[in-house]
Enzyme design. Structure first.
Site, PDB file in Angstrom:
ATOM      1  N   LYS A  15       0.831  -1.216   0.000  1.00 50.20           N
ATOM      2  CA  LYS A  15       0.000   0.000   0.000  1.00 50.20           C
ATOM      3  C   LYS A  15       0.859   1.257   0.000  1.00 50.20           C
ATOM      4  CE  LYS A  15      -1.617   1.678   3.995  1.00 50.20           C
ATOM      5  NZ  LYS A  15      -1.400   3.087   4.321  1.00 50.20           N
ATOM      6  N   ASN A  16       1.851   1.290   0.886  1.00 50.37           N
ATOM      7  CA  ASN A  16       2.605   2.539   1.023  1.00 50.37           C
ATOM      8  C   ASN A  16       3.500   2.821  -0.178  1.00 50.37           C
ATOM      9  OD1 ASN A  16       1.331   3.095   3.384  1.00 50.37           O
ATOM     10  ND2 ASN A  16       3.002   2.413   4.719  1.00 50.37           N
ATOM     11  N   ARG A  71      -3.030  10.174   4.717  1.00 49.88           N
ATOM     12  CA  ARG A  71      -1.780  10.868   4.999  1.00 49.88           C
ATOM     13  C   ARG A  71      -0.979  11.084   3.700  1.00 49.88           C
ATOM     14  NH1 ARG A  71       1.077  13.648   8.564  1.00 49.88           N
ATOM     15  NH2 ARG A  71       3.270  13.192   8.521  1.00 49.88           N
ATOM     16  N   CYS A 108      -3.852   8.019   9.882  1.00 47.76           N
ATOM     17  CA  CYS A 108      -4.128   7.406  11.174  1.00 47.76           C
ATOM     18  C   CYS A 108      -3.820   8.363  12.297  1.00 47.76           C
ATOM     19  CB  CYS A 108      -3.278   6.149  11.339  1.00 47.76           C
ATOM     20  SG  CYS A 108      -4.007   4.722  10.574  1.00 47.76           S
ATOM     21  N   ARG A 151       1.807  14.350  13.699  1.00 49.77           N
ATOM     22  CA  ARG A 151       2.580  13.926  12.525  1.00 49.77           C
ATOM     23  C   ARG A 151       2.907  15.137  11.664  1.00 49.77           C
ATOM     24  NH1 ARG A 151      -0.261   8.463  10.373  1.00 49.77           N
ATOM     25  NH2 ARG A 151       1.719   8.149   9.330  1.00 49.77           N
ATOM     26  N   PRO A 152       3.948  15.887  12.065  1.00 49.18           N
ATOM     27  CA  PRO A 152       4.282  17.100  11.315  1.00 49.18           C
ATOM     28  C   PRO A 152       4.823  16.776   9.927  1.00 49.18           C
ATOM     29  CG  PRO A 152       5.946  16.661  12.986  1.00 49.18           C
ATOM     30  CD  PRO A 152       4.886  15.612  13.153  1.00 49.18           C
ATOM     31  N   ILE A 153       4.829  17.791   9.039  1.00 45.36           N
ATOM     32  CA  ILE A 153       5.441  17.581   7.726  1.00 45.36           C
ATOM     33  C   ILE A 153       6.523  18.638   7.477  1.00 45.36           C
ATOM     34  CG2 ILE A 153       3.489  16.355   6.669  1.00 45.36           C
ATOM     35  CD1 ILE A 153       2.901  19.019   5.184  1.00 45.36           C
ATOM     36  N   ASP A 154       7.114  19.084   8.578  1.00 44.52           N
ATOM     37  CA  ASP A 154       8.137  20.139   8.450  1.00 44.52           C
ATOM     38  C   ASP A 154       9.319  19.714   7.570  1.00 44.52           C
ATOM     39  OD1 ASP A 154       8.419  18.389  10.784  1.00 44.52           O
ATOM     40  OD2 ASP A 154      10.316  19.432  11.104  1.00 44.52           O
ATOM     41  N   GLN A 155       9.663  18.414   7.588  1.00 39.62           N
ATOM     42  CA  GLN A 155      10.816  17.975   6.790  1.00 39.62           C
ATOM     43  C   GLN A 155      10.501  17.978   5.290  1.00 39.62           C
ATOM     44  OE1 GLN A 155      13.895  17.481   8.347  1.00 39.62           O
ATOM     45  NE2 GLN A 155      12.626  18.323   9.983  1.00 39.62           N
ATOM     46  N   ASP A 184       4.747  -0.058  12.108  1.00 41.55           N
ATOM     47  CA  ASP A 184       3.452  -0.565  11.631  1.00 41.55           C
ATOM     48  C   ASP A 184       3.208  -2.018  12.037  1.00 41.55           C
ATOM     49  OD1 ASP A 184       2.964   1.891  10.560  1.00 41.55           O
ATOM     50  OD2 ASP A 184       3.066   1.288   8.462  1.00 41.55           O
ATOM     51  N   ILE A 202       8.955   5.659  17.056  1.00 43.53           N
ATOM     52  CA  ILE A 202       8.652   6.469  15.863  1.00 43.53           C
ATOM     53  C   ILE A 202       7.496   7.437  16.129  1.00 43.53           C
ATOM     54  CG2 ILE A 202       8.120   6.426  13.383  1.00 43.53           C
ATOM     55  CD1 ILE A 202      10.721   4.947  13.957  1.00 43.53           C
ATOM     56  N   ARG A 253      -8.727   0.324   5.059  1.00 42.80           N
ATOM     57  CA  ARG A 253      -7.831   1.300   4.408  1.00 42.80           C
ATOM     58  C   ARG A 253      -6.586   0.610   3.850  1.00 42.80           C
ATOM     59  NH1 ARG A 253      -5.844   5.803   8.082  1.00 42.80           N
ATOM     60  NH2 ARG A 253      -4.442   5.731   6.324  1.00 42.80           N
TER      61      ARG A 253
HETATM   62  C1  UD1 Z   1       4.998   6.292   6.678  1.00 44.17           C
HETATM   63  C2  UD1 Z   1       3.957   5.232   6.476  1.00 44.17           C
HETATM   64  C3  UD1 Z   1       3.428   4.752   7.819  1.00 44.17           C
HETATM   65  C4  UD1 Z   1       4.577   4.335   8.726  1.00 44.17           C
HETATM   66  C5  UD1 Z   1       5.653   5.403   8.797  1.00 44.17           C
HETATM   67  C6  UD1 Z   1       6.903   4.952   9.535  1.00 44.17           C
HETATM   68  C7  UD1 Z   1       2.989   5.857   4.369  1.00 44.17           C
HETATM   69  C8  UD1 Z   1       1.814   6.405   3.640  1.00 44.17           C
HETATM   70  N1  UD1 Z   1       2.872   5.783   5.695  1.00 44.17           N
HETATM   71  O1  UD1 Z   1       4.337   7.378   7.310  1.00 44.17           O
HETATM   72  O2  UD1 Z   1       2.551   3.664   7.592  1.00 44.17           O
HETATM   73  O3  UD1 Z   1       4.078   4.116  10.025  1.00 44.17           O
HETATM   74  O4  UD1 Z   1       6.059   5.788   7.474  1.00 44.17           O
HETATM   75  O5  UD1 Z   1       7.451   3.838   8.932  1.00 44.17           O
HETATM   76  O6  UD1 Z   1       3.975   5.443   3.785  1.00 44.17           O
HETATM   77  N2  UD1 Z   1       8.275  13.479  11.089  1.00 44.17           N
HETATM   78  C9  UD1 Z   1       8.576  14.774  11.390  1.00 44.17           C
HETATM   79  N3  UD1 Z   1       8.536  15.703  10.383  1.00 44.17           N
HETATM   80  C10 UD1 Z   1       8.228  15.377   9.111  1.00 44.17           C
HETATM   81  C11 UD1 Z   1       7.919  14.040   8.806  1.00 44.17           C
HETATM   82  C12 UD1 Z   1       7.952  13.085   9.824  1.00 44.17           C
HETATM   83  O7  UD1 Z   1       8.875  15.105  12.523  1.00 44.17           O
HETATM   84  O8  UD1 Z   1       8.204  16.263   8.245  1.00 44.17           O
HETATM   85  C13 UD1 Z   1       8.322  12.452  12.146  1.00 44.17           C
HETATM   86  C14 UD1 Z   1       6.978  11.783  12.387  1.00 44.17           C
HETATM   87  O9  UD1 Z   1       6.172  12.527  13.249  1.00 44.17           O
HETATM   88  C15 UD1 Z   1       7.398  10.457  12.952  1.00 44.17           C
HETATM   89  C16 UD1 Z   1       8.704  10.148  12.206  1.00 44.17           C
HETATM   90  O10 UD1 Z   1       9.156  11.397  11.697  1.00 44.17           O
HETATM   91  O11 UD1 Z   1       7.697  10.597  14.317  1.00 44.17           O
HETATM   92  C17 UD1 Z   1       8.559   9.184  11.048  1.00 44.17           C
HETATM   93  O12 UD1 Z   1       7.509   9.591  10.208  1.00 44.17           O
HETATM   94  P1  UD1 Z   1       7.465   9.269   8.658  1.00 44.17           P
HETATM   95  O13 UD1 Z   1       8.502   8.253   8.327  1.00 44.17           O
HETATM   96  O14 UD1 Z   1       7.464  10.541   7.903  1.00 44.17           O
HETATM   97  O15 UD1 Z   1       6.053   8.609   8.513  1.00 44.17           O
HETATM   98  P2  UD1 Z   1       5.038   8.801   7.353  1.00 44.17           P
HETATM   99  O16 UD1 Z   1       5.757   8.996   6.059  1.00 44.17           O
HETATM  100  O17 UD1 Z   1       3.983   9.767   7.727  1.00 44.17           O
END
Ligand code: UD1
Length: 430
Positions: free
Chosen positions: A22-23, A93, A117, A122-126, A305, A327, A397
């Protein structure tokens, strides 16, 4: 509202075919719109998240032709709009991949803030840091993320946290940028590698995916391709733990055993027999499971996961186990539901201390999110009596035909829609 009715006690036995990841599919479907040619993508799991992604790319003018249940032809030629805003997309997401894909192709993207979920902040700052480094401006407007650039130029980007989403999104945004982009501290998950491989078959030049430094040399344009998505590591892992919990004997087929190593290692540690072949893994469990400790980590560590699935197994194991979630900060919400089934688990911050019990007992519970929902189903398959699980839409999902696959292994589980159907299930299963 659909529910699962489950009668525990039957060991799961047999073979189960694992679907596409899926991912990986979510990143690949977004990437497919980056060319005006047609991409034929196979092994797309028929689950809610991928269907929402397909609807989203159609809503902006892409052509999506379903060749069969798992194969689509996608063309981004007729895209007329770079704005993605509908109620469905807010729920997944991975909608953020459309930011990277549209920005990379059109230098412009407007996408609703992502949902997904509810497992913590779950920030997207990166992701945003990456887009900005490539030369884009990024702002939030009316609940949408707006990313724009006159041109995108390769950059050196160091991720402060290892993020799957940010790594894939930066690959998407930079694959057609001018010059070379380097992502350091990149995520190494199999689906990162799969998206990179897909972009490379479209004419991209991405090296190092699967290591922590990825180099992307901007291509002038991308072209159409045929591609098969890798098998789903987490679906496979879920069935492997289902075998362990029910003291069963299950062969997961159509998998890449290397992707399952951390899962196989933990299953061996708790006393299961794990046999690998080229594209299958067999898990045999006899007798009581042993305790262990586990900490979730980025790949190749134990996946977050799979954390709920190993926790429900350790809940039935001999002795005390400790599970540390490193995580996401709020991923033990399902423990309350498991407690209703008789588990003895204390959660302190990001750690669960588990005192194994001899049995779970059926109860009425809810699936709090996708993976925890699946974990509760496998707990129910090992429990005494009947469990009714609400909110199965979360499980749908990410798992295709979950109850049908479990039924084919001998699990007593049905999708029900009313109290009457639950009563019928109770009578039928005695
Ligand atoms: C993806 C997977 C999810 C899995 C996760 C970790 C998809 C659609 N989802 O989620 O199923 O649980 O990887 O393997 O592929 N973080 C930040 N800033 C950012 C981005 C992430 O601080 O900009 C933090 C997150 O809050 C978290 C960690 O980094 O603590 C890892 O997150 P990330 O690997 O980005 O997870 P997703 O891509 O959302």
């Amino acid at each position: 509202m659909e529910q699962y009715a489950v009668k525990g006690g039957n060991p799961l036995v047999g073979e189960v075919e694992i679907g596409g990841a899926k991912n990986a599919a979510l990143g690949i479907l977004a990437a497919a719109i980056m060319t005006d040619d047609t991409c034929t993508i196979d092994n797309i799991p028929d689950v809610r998240d991928t269907n929402v992604m397909l609807q989203a790319i159609e809503s902006i003018g892409s052509t999506v032709v379903r060749k069969d249940r798992h194969t689509c032809e996608i063309s981004g030629k007729n895209i007329i709009d770079q704005t993605i805003d509908n109620d469905y997309i807010k729920k997944i997401r991975a909608s953020y991949y459309l930011l990277g894909a549209l920005l990379g192709k059109y230098k412009k993207a407007r996408v609703s803030l992502p949902g997904g979920c509810n497992i913590g902040l779950r920030p997207i700052d990166q992701h945003i840091k990456g887009f900005k480094a490539l030369g884009a401006t990024v702002r939030i407007e009316h609940g949408m993320i707006v990313a724009e650039a006159d041109k995108l130029t390769g950059a050196h980007i160091y991720l402060d946290v290892v993020s799957v989403g940010a790594t894939i999104n930066i690959m998407l945004a930079s694959v057609m940028a001018e010059g070379t982009t380097i992502i350091e501290n990149a995520a190494k998950e199999p689906h990162v590698v799969d998206v990179a491989n897909f972009l490379n078959t479209m004419g991209g030049s991405i090296k190092g995916a699967g290591t922590d430094v990825i180099r992307i040399k901007g291509a002038r344009s991308l072209h159409g391709t045929n591609y098969t998505i890798i098998p789903d590591q987490i679906e496979a892992g879920t069935f492997m733990f289902a075998a362990a919990l029910t003291r069963g004997d299950v062969t997961v087929k159509n998998v890449i055993p290397k992707h399952l190593e951390s899962i196989s290692a933990k299953l061996s540690e708790i006393g299961c027999q794990v046999e690998e072949s080229d594209d299958a893994v067999r898990v045999v469990a006899t007798g009581q499971l042993n305790h262990t400790h586990v900490k979730t980590l980025p790949y190749p560590g134990f996946p977050t996961d799979m954390q709920p699935q190993i926790t429900v197994a350790l809940g039935l194991s001999k002795g005390t186990s400790i599970v540390t979630e490193s995580i996401f900060e709020n991923r033990f919400k399902y423990v309350d539901e498991l407690t209703r089934m008789g588990a003895s688990i204390k959660v302190e911050g990001n750690t669960a201390i588990i005192d194994g019990v001899n049995k779970y007992t059926g109860a009425s519970i809810s699936a709090p999110d996708l993976r925890a929902g699946a974990a509760l189903v496998i707990a129910a398959l090992a429990a005494d009596g009947v469990t009714v699980i609400d909110d199965v839409r979360y499980i749908q999902r990410g798992y295709e035909d979950f109850h049908l696959k479990l039924q084919s292994l001998g699990g007593l589980i049905e999708l029900v829609d009313s109290e009457k159907e639950i009563q019928k299930f109770r009578l039928k299963t005695g």
